[in-house]
Design a protein around this motif. Structure first.
Motif: not given
Length: 445
Positions: A289-290, A329-342
């Motif tokens: 993910v860029n 949905e699983d992909i987008k949720k994982t992106m949000s959960r893993e990367l949102e606070g970076i």
């Protein structure tokens, strides 16, 4: 028949000849305060591998430059480009050194002659093309992970006047965006003659200066992967079909065409693996993910380095049997959960350390490796626009290299009206995959 004859002739008669080799150094010395380029933790955790891209150019009758003139232009413009992308001209003391010595030792530039026609070569299958010819020297070879050089170039002259430019960049100093920035800057300097020309972009790359850190020891050892039974095939998905595919996904999710196609390919590949084995095992999507646009304070698009962390999306039995929407949905949720606070490159590094530790300490690492499907996209990257002064490439190839045996690489089609996906699977799984009706219904006939 032509393809077979060409392959034999290249192998037996050795029609591939190295005609010159030299080191191209920056046109101006690197300032003393930039002698050391400290690697970020993300750089240090990047794969110890090279990113190889190949650009194919037909003979351009409107260009009056000879092949020798073109080589001279490439060398001169590369020298100027290295003054801006100074880490590329440096060296690493060892593959685990946490910094680059920006000592201006330069980039290896090989010239080779291939005594055949480019058109014949382009019509060969990807397997028969023998890309090793285009990266013939260890100093530019994308298969040399212990090389301390960071960039290598080979300029190949075909008998018909066609040209092939092969460039490999170490993943340690940059991601695919960085490779694109470097070649794009080089091409525009070649085309306009100077780094100071107003049309050269990016005028000055954004190279982040990191504080020195200790070398990050990668203690985790990946499982051995047998590639002898792995095959690669290409599938083309027109934009009209991709639009139809997106209509199958819940409107509230609104995925990109890359995410929705990744989901379809993954869902189809996991289904093929289940059919072959007769039972379902948990599988995983491994995505890059860029993050340049995702920080609160967005980084410039000209940022050079590794700014693309990977995420791992697990899929259980229930999910694999549900709709395409659920996979998306699983992909987008994982992106949000893993990367949102970076919010910084440092935080990407901390995230990667933890996630890698979790992956490699998994109860069954071998199943994680065997059940993972890596996916990457070069869509919207301007490799097909790299004009050094004799026209845009007629074709481009990014050579697939992965520690996983299952995966997908997506690029824009030549005409820009869709996505071409290179799918890598075990042979038996591919035989099932390529006959799956749902996937084929979105392919170009």
């Amino acid at each position: 028949m032509i393809g077979k004859l060409l392959k034999l002739s290249l192998g037996r008669r050795q029609l591939h000849t190295i005609i010159s080799q030299e080191i191209i150094k920056p046109s101006s010395p690197t300032p003393s305060h930039l002698y050391t380029y400290n690697l970020s933790s993300v750089d240090q955790l990047a794969a110890k591998a090279y990113m190889p891209i190949v650009l194919f150019y037909r003979k351009n009758d409107n260009c009056t430059l000879t092949s020798q003139d073109k080589a001279r232009v490439l060398k001169e413009s590369l020298s100027q480009t290295l003054t801006r992308y100074y880490p590329a001209a440096g060296r690493m003391s060892s593959p685990i050194t946490p910094y680059v010595d920006c000592n201006d030792e330069g980039v290896v530039f090989i010239e080779a002659r291939i005594n055949s026609n480019l058109e014949n070569y382009l019509h060969l299958s990807q397997v028969d093309r023998n890309f090793d010819l285009l990266f013939a020297n260890d100093l530019v070879n994308y298969k040399s992970p212990c090389n301390t050089s960071l960039v290598g170039v080979q300029f190949n002259h075909f008998a018909c006047g066609g040209l092939v430019l092969a460039v490999s960049m170490s993943h340690i100093i940059g991601d695919a965006t960085s490779l694109s920035l470097f070649i794009g800057h080089w091409a525009s300097v070649a085309r306009y003659g100077s780094t100071d020309h107003q049309e050269v972009f990016p005028y000055i790359p954004h190279i982040i200066q990191f504080p020195r850190t200790d070398s990050i020891q990668q203690e985790f050892r990946a499982c051995e992967v047998d590639h002898t039974n792995v095959v690669s095939k290409n599938f083309v998905f027109p934009n009209s079909k991709l639009s139809d595919l997106k209509k199958l996904v819940d409107i509230d999710i609104n995925p990109s065409r890359v995410v929705v196609l990744t989901s379809l390919l993954y869902k189809t590949a996991a289904k093929a693996a289940t059919k072959r084995s007769g039972f379902f095992k948990t599988s995983y999507i491994f995505m890059m993910v860029n993050m340049r646009n995702k920080f609160v304070k967005k980084l410039p698009q000209s940022t050079f380095g590794n700014i693309a962390p990977s995420i791992l999306v697990p899929t259980d039995r229930h999910t694999s049997e549900t709709s395409l929407s659920k996979v998306v949905e699983d992909i987008k949720k994982t992106m949000s959960r893993e990367l949102e606070g970076i919010h910084s490159v440092h935080q990407i590094g901390e995230y990667l350390k933890v996630s890698r530790s979790n992956r490699h300490n998994h109860d069954n690492l071998e199943n994680v490796v065997n059940g993972s499907y890596w996916c990457s996209s070069l869509c919207r990257f301007p490799f097909k626009k790299m004009d050094f002064g004799w026209g845009k490439p007629v074709d481009t190839k990014y050579l697939l290299r992965s520690s996983h045996k299952n995966g997908f690489m997506m690029v824009d089609t030549k005409n820009g009206d869709g996505i071409e996906a290179s799918v890598v699977l075990e042979k038996e799984n591919m035989e099932i995959f390529e006959n799956e009706e749902e996937m084929l219904s979105f392919c170009q006939k």
